[in-house]
Design a protein around this motif. Sequence first.
Motif, PDB file in Angstrom:
ATOM      1  N   GLY A  64       0.804  -1.221   0.000  1.00 36.13           N
ATOM      2  CA  GLY A  64       0.000   0.000   0.000  1.00 36.13           C
ATOM      3  C   GLY A  64       0.833   1.265   0.000  1.00 36.13           C
ATOM      4  N   LYS A  65       2.073   1.153   0.423  1.00 36.69           N
ATOM      5  CA  LYS A  65       2.985   2.303   0.434  1.00 36.69           C
ATOM      6  C   LYS A  65       3.926   2.269  -0.764  1.00 36.69           C
ATOM      7  N   GLY A  66       3.598   1.429  -1.754  1.00 36.26           N
ATOM      8  CA  GLY A  66       4.383   1.392  -2.977  1.00 36.26           C
ATOM      9  C   GLY A  66       5.626   0.518  -2.917  1.00 36.26           C
ATOM     10  N   ARG A  67       5.754  -0.308  -1.897  1.00 33.50           N
ATOM     11  CA  ARG A  67       6.927  -1.173  -1.763  1.00 33.50           C
ATOM     12  C   ARG A  67       6.593  -2.578  -2.255  1.00 33.50           C
ATOM     13  N   SER A  68       7.618  -3.353  -2.523  1.00 36.00           N
ATOM     14  CA  SER A  68       7.433  -4.700  -3.034  1.00 36.00           C
ATOM     15  C   SER A  68       8.231  -5.684  -2.191  1.00 36.00           C
ATOM     16  N   ALA A  69       7.562  -6.685  -1.646  1.00 34.82           N
ATOM     17  CA  ALA A  69       8.244  -7.714  -0.857  1.00 34.82           C
ATOM     18  C   ALA A  69       9.189  -8.520  -1.745  1.00 34.82           C
ATOM     19  N   THR A  70       8.793  -8.710  -3.006  1.00 32.71           N
ATOM     20  CA  THR A  70       9.640  -9.442  -3.935  1.00 32.71           C
ATOM     21  C   THR A  70      10.929  -8.678  -4.206  1.00 32.71           C
ATOM     22  N   ALA A  71      10.829  -7.374  -4.413  1.00 32.47           N
ATOM     23  CA  ALA A  71      12.022  -6.549  -4.632  1.00 32.47           C
ATOM     24  C   ALA A  71      12.903  -6.540  -3.385  1.00 32.47           C
ATOM     25  N   GLY A  83      20.604 -10.627  -2.838  1.00 33.52           N
ATOM     26  CA  GLY A  83      21.524 -10.396  -3.936  1.00 33.52           C
ATOM     27  C   GLY A  83      21.237 -11.301  -5.124  1.00 33.52           C
ATOM     28  N   GLU A  84      19.963 -11.586  -5.354  1.00 27.48           N
ATOM     29  CA  GLU A  84      19.563 -12.485  -6.428  1.00 27.48           C
ATOM     30  C   GLU A  84      18.630 -11.783  -7.415  1.00 27.48           C
ATOM     31  N   GLN A  85      18.271 -12.495  -8.459  1.00 25.36           N
ATOM     32  CA  GLN A  85      17.294 -12.020  -9.433  1.00 25.36           C
ATOM     33  C   GLN A  85      15.988 -12.763  -9.181  1.00 25.36           C
ATOM     34  N   ILE A  86      14.919 -12.001  -8.960  1.00 24.64           N
ATOM     35  CA  ILE A  86      13.615 -12.598  -8.699  1.00 24.64           C
ATOM     36  C   ILE A  86      12.579 -11.890  -9.549  1.00 24.64           C
ATOM     37  N   LYS A  87      11.734 -12.666 -10.205  1.00 23.22           N
ATOM     38  CA  LYS A  87      10.661 -12.096 -11.027  1.00 23.22           C
ATOM     39  C   LYS A  87       9.384 -12.035 -10.194  1.00 23.22           C
ATOM     40  N   ASP A  88       8.756 -10.872 -10.195  1.00 22.87           N
ATOM     41  CA  ASP A  88       7.485 -10.669  -9.504  1.00 22.87           C
ATOM     42  C   ASP A  88       6.371 -11.077 -10.464  1.00 22.87           C
ATOM     43  N   GLU A  89       5.714 -12.191 -10.188  1.00 24.70           N
ATOM     44  CA  GLU A  89       4.665 -12.701 -11.070  1.00 24.70           C
ATOM     45  C   GLU A  89       3.448 -11.778 -11.115  1.00 24.70           C
ATOM     46  N   ARG A  90       3.222 -11.028 -10.054  1.00 24.20           N
ATOM     47  CA  ARG A  90       2.061 -10.145  -9.989  1.00 24.20           C
ATOM     48  C   ARG A  90       2.222  -8.961 -10.945  1.00 24.20           C
ATOM     49  N   ASP A 142       4.925  -8.699 -13.221  1.00 26.74           N
ATOM     50  CA  ASP A 142       5.755  -9.130 -14.350  1.00 26.74           C
ATOM     51  C   ASP A 142       7.074  -8.344 -14.420  1.00 26.74           C
ATOM     52  N   GLU A 143       7.518  -7.847 -13.276  1.00 29.38           N
ATOM     53  CA  GLU A 143       8.763  -7.084 -13.191  1.00 29.38           C
ATOM     54  C   GLU A 143       9.863  -7.982 -12.622  1.00 29.38           C
ATOM     55  N   THR A 144      11.067  -7.855 -13.169  1.00 27.78           N
ATOM     56  CA  THR A 144      12.204  -8.628 -12.671  1.00 27.78           C
ATOM     57  C   THR A 144      13.102  -7.719 -11.847  1.00 27.78           C
ATOM     58  N   HIS A 145      13.387  -8.128 -10.635  1.00 27.95           N
ATOM     59  CA  HIS A 145      14.261  -7.381  -9.733  1.00 27.95           C
ATOM     60  C   HIS A 145      15.607  -8.095  -9.712  1.00 27.95           C
ATOM     61  N   ASP A 146      16.631  -7.438 -10.231  1.00 27.16           N
ATOM     62  CA  ASP A 146      17.946  -8.060 -10.369  1.00 27.16           C
ATOM     63  C   ASP A 146      18.979  -7.333  -9.513  1.00 27.16           C
ATOM     64  N   TYR A 147      19.419  -7.993  -8.456  1.00 29.14           N
ATOM     65  CA  TYR A 147      20.440  -7.446  -7.576  1.00 29.14           C
ATOM     66  C   TYR A 147      21.646  -8.390  -7.510  1.00 29.14           C
ATOM     67  N   THR A 148      21.894  -9.103  -8.620  1.00 28.35           N
ATOM     68  CA  THR A 148      23.009 -10.060  -8.638  1.00 28.35           C
ATOM     69  C   THR A 148      24.361  -9.364  -8.568  1.00 28.35           C
ATOM     70  N   GLU A 166      10.266 -29.528  -2.115  1.00 25.50           N
ATOM     71  CA  GLU A 166      11.625 -29.129  -2.479  1.00 25.50           C
ATOM     72  C   GLU A 166      11.634 -27.893  -3.383  1.00 25.50           C
ATOM     73  N   ARG A 167      10.585 -27.713  -4.175  1.00 23.83           N
ATOM     74  CA  ARG A 167      10.533 -26.579  -5.098  1.00 23.83           C
ATOM     75  C   ARG A 167      10.558 -25.238  -4.370  1.00 23.83           C
ATOM     76  N   LEU A 168      10.171 -25.227  -3.104  1.00 20.93           N
ATOM     77  CA  LEU A 168      10.164 -23.976  -2.332  1.00 20.93           C
ATOM     78  C   LEU A 168      11.555 -23.542  -1.884  1.00 20.93           C
ATOM     79  N   SER A 169      12.560 -24.373  -2.078  1.00 18.74           N
ATOM     80  CA  SER A 169      13.918 -23.970  -1.718  1.00 18.74           C
ATOM     81  C   SER A 169      14.468 -22.958  -2.713  1.00 18.74           C
ATOM     82  N   ASP A 170      13.802 -22.800  -3.868  1.00 23.26           N
ATOM     83  CA  ASP A 170      14.152 -21.778  -4.844  1.00 23.26           C
ATOM     84  C   ASP A 170      13.455 -20.477  -4.443  1.00 23.26           C
ATOM     85  N   ARG A 171      14.218 -19.450  -4.188  1.00 20.18           N
ATOM     86  CA  ARG A 171      13.666 -18.174  -3.696  1.00 20.18           C
ATOM     87  C   ARG A 171      12.651 -17.569  -4.676  1.00 20.18           C
TER      88      ARG A 171
END
Length: 70
Positions: free
Chosen positions: A14-21, A28-35, A37-43, A61-66
């Motif tokens: 609600g304050k414009g922040r993203s938990a995925t980002a 320090g990883e790359q994660i795509k926000d499915e909601r 469709d933005e990719t946050h890359d901090y590699t 086991e699939r949940l071990s992938d961030r």
Amino acid sequence: MAIYSFRMQVISRGKGRSATAAAAYRSGEQIKDERTDETHDYTGKSAIYGSDVLLPENAPERLSDRSTLW
């Protein structure tokens, strides 16, 4: 002797922040926000001392992938 420290922060969409980002930045990883469709890359971020995903014994086991987790 090690001193334990814990800090918790609320990430509010609600304050414009993203938990995925925030997760991508802290790990320090790359994660795509499915909601959005933005990719946050901090590699390229340095000074990441540890980044683990801890799961209970019965968790899939699939949940071990961030990216999947977020």
